[in-house]
Design an enzyme around this catalytic site. Structure first.
Site, PDB file in Angstrom:
ATOM      1  N   LEU A   1       7.261   5.220  -3.082  1.00 23.89           N
ATOM      2  CA  LEU A   1       7.317   3.835  -3.275  1.00 23.89           C
ATOM      3  C   LEU A   1       5.718   3.303  -3.311  1.00 23.89           C
ATOM      4  O   LEU A   1       5.313   2.510  -2.256  1.00 23.89           O
ATOM      5  CB  LEU A   1       7.982   3.261  -2.046  1.00 23.89           C
ATOM      6  CG  LEU A   1       8.577   1.698  -2.139  1.00 23.89           C
ATOM      7  CD1 LEU A   1       9.365   1.485  -3.667  1.00 23.89           C
ATOM      8  CD2 LEU A   1       9.445   1.420  -1.100  1.00 23.89           C
ATOM      9  N   HIS A   2       5.271   3.227  -4.269  1.00 28.31           N
ATOM     10  CA  HIS A   2       3.829   2.800  -4.376  1.00 28.31           C
ATOM     11  C   HIS A   2       3.944   1.567  -4.883  1.00 28.31           C
ATOM     12  O   HIS A   2       4.789   0.603  -5.163  1.00 28.31           O
ATOM     13  CB  HIS A   2       2.895   3.808  -5.053  1.00 28.31           C
ATOM     14  CG  HIS A   2       3.321   4.044  -6.555  1.00 28.31           C
ATOM     15  ND1 HIS A   2       3.081   3.358  -7.677  1.00 28.31           N
ATOM     16  CD2 HIS A   2       4.297   5.209  -7.072  1.00 28.31           C
ATOM     17  CE1 HIS A   2       3.428   3.747  -8.641  1.00 28.31           C
ATOM     18  NE2 HIS A   2       4.373   4.818  -8.469  1.00 28.31           N
ATOM     19  N   THR A   3       2.632   1.100  -5.255  1.00 28.39           N
ATOM     20  CA  THR A   3       2.567  -0.393  -5.928  1.00 28.39           C
ATOM     21  C   THR A   3       3.378  -0.914  -6.976  1.00 28.39           C
ATOM     22  O   THR A   3       3.929  -1.840  -6.790  1.00 28.39           O
ATOM     23  CB  THR A   3       0.833  -0.724  -6.127  1.00 28.39           C
ATOM     24  OG1 THR A   3       0.056  -0.338  -4.954  1.00 28.39           O
ATOM     25  CG2 THR A   3       0.973  -2.186  -6.409  1.00 28.39           C
TER      26      THR A   3
ATOM     27  N   ALA B   1       7.137  -0.882  -5.983  1.00 28.15           N
ATOM     28  CA  ALA B   1       7.303  -1.861  -4.911  1.00 28.15           C
ATOM     29  C   ALA B   1       7.576  -3.349  -5.307  1.00 28.15           C
ATOM     30  O   ALA B   1       8.255  -3.937  -5.196  1.00 28.15           O
ATOM     31  CB  ALA B   1       5.968  -1.685  -3.584  1.00 28.15           C
TER      32      ALA B   1
END
Length: 88
Positions: A14-16, A19
């Site tokens: 769940l990276h940028t 997200a």
């Protein structure tokens, strides 16, 4: 209230980008949306909150939705998680 466990499936976690996509999708609905992970619960309509989870692949999370459109919101959000945010 709808409560559903999901697992992070995409390799980058769940990276940028995902997200931001989670927050954008959640913001389309009136229902409250929270994510619980490792004993912490965050408001999933907050980019800072979602990014603070720093969830790698394989992380287990509990999605909690409550409100007038919770069923529709849950359907879309759970599907988004299960599809690996379109990155799996």
């Amino acid at each position: 209230m709808i409560v559903q466990e999901v697992i992070i499936r995409n390799s980058a976690g769940l990276h940028t980008r995902p997200a931001a996509a989670v927050v954008k999708l959640a913001s389309r609905f009136k229902s409250d949306f929270f994510i619980e992970m490792d004993g912490s619960e965050i408001n999933a309509k907050s980019i800072i909150g979602v990014m603070s989870l720093a969830a790698p692949k394989g992380s287990r999370m509990v999605l909690k939705l409550e409100g007038e459109d919770e069923a529709e919101a849950a359907r879309h959000l759970i599907e988004f998680f299960e599809q690996g945010f379109g990155e799996a």
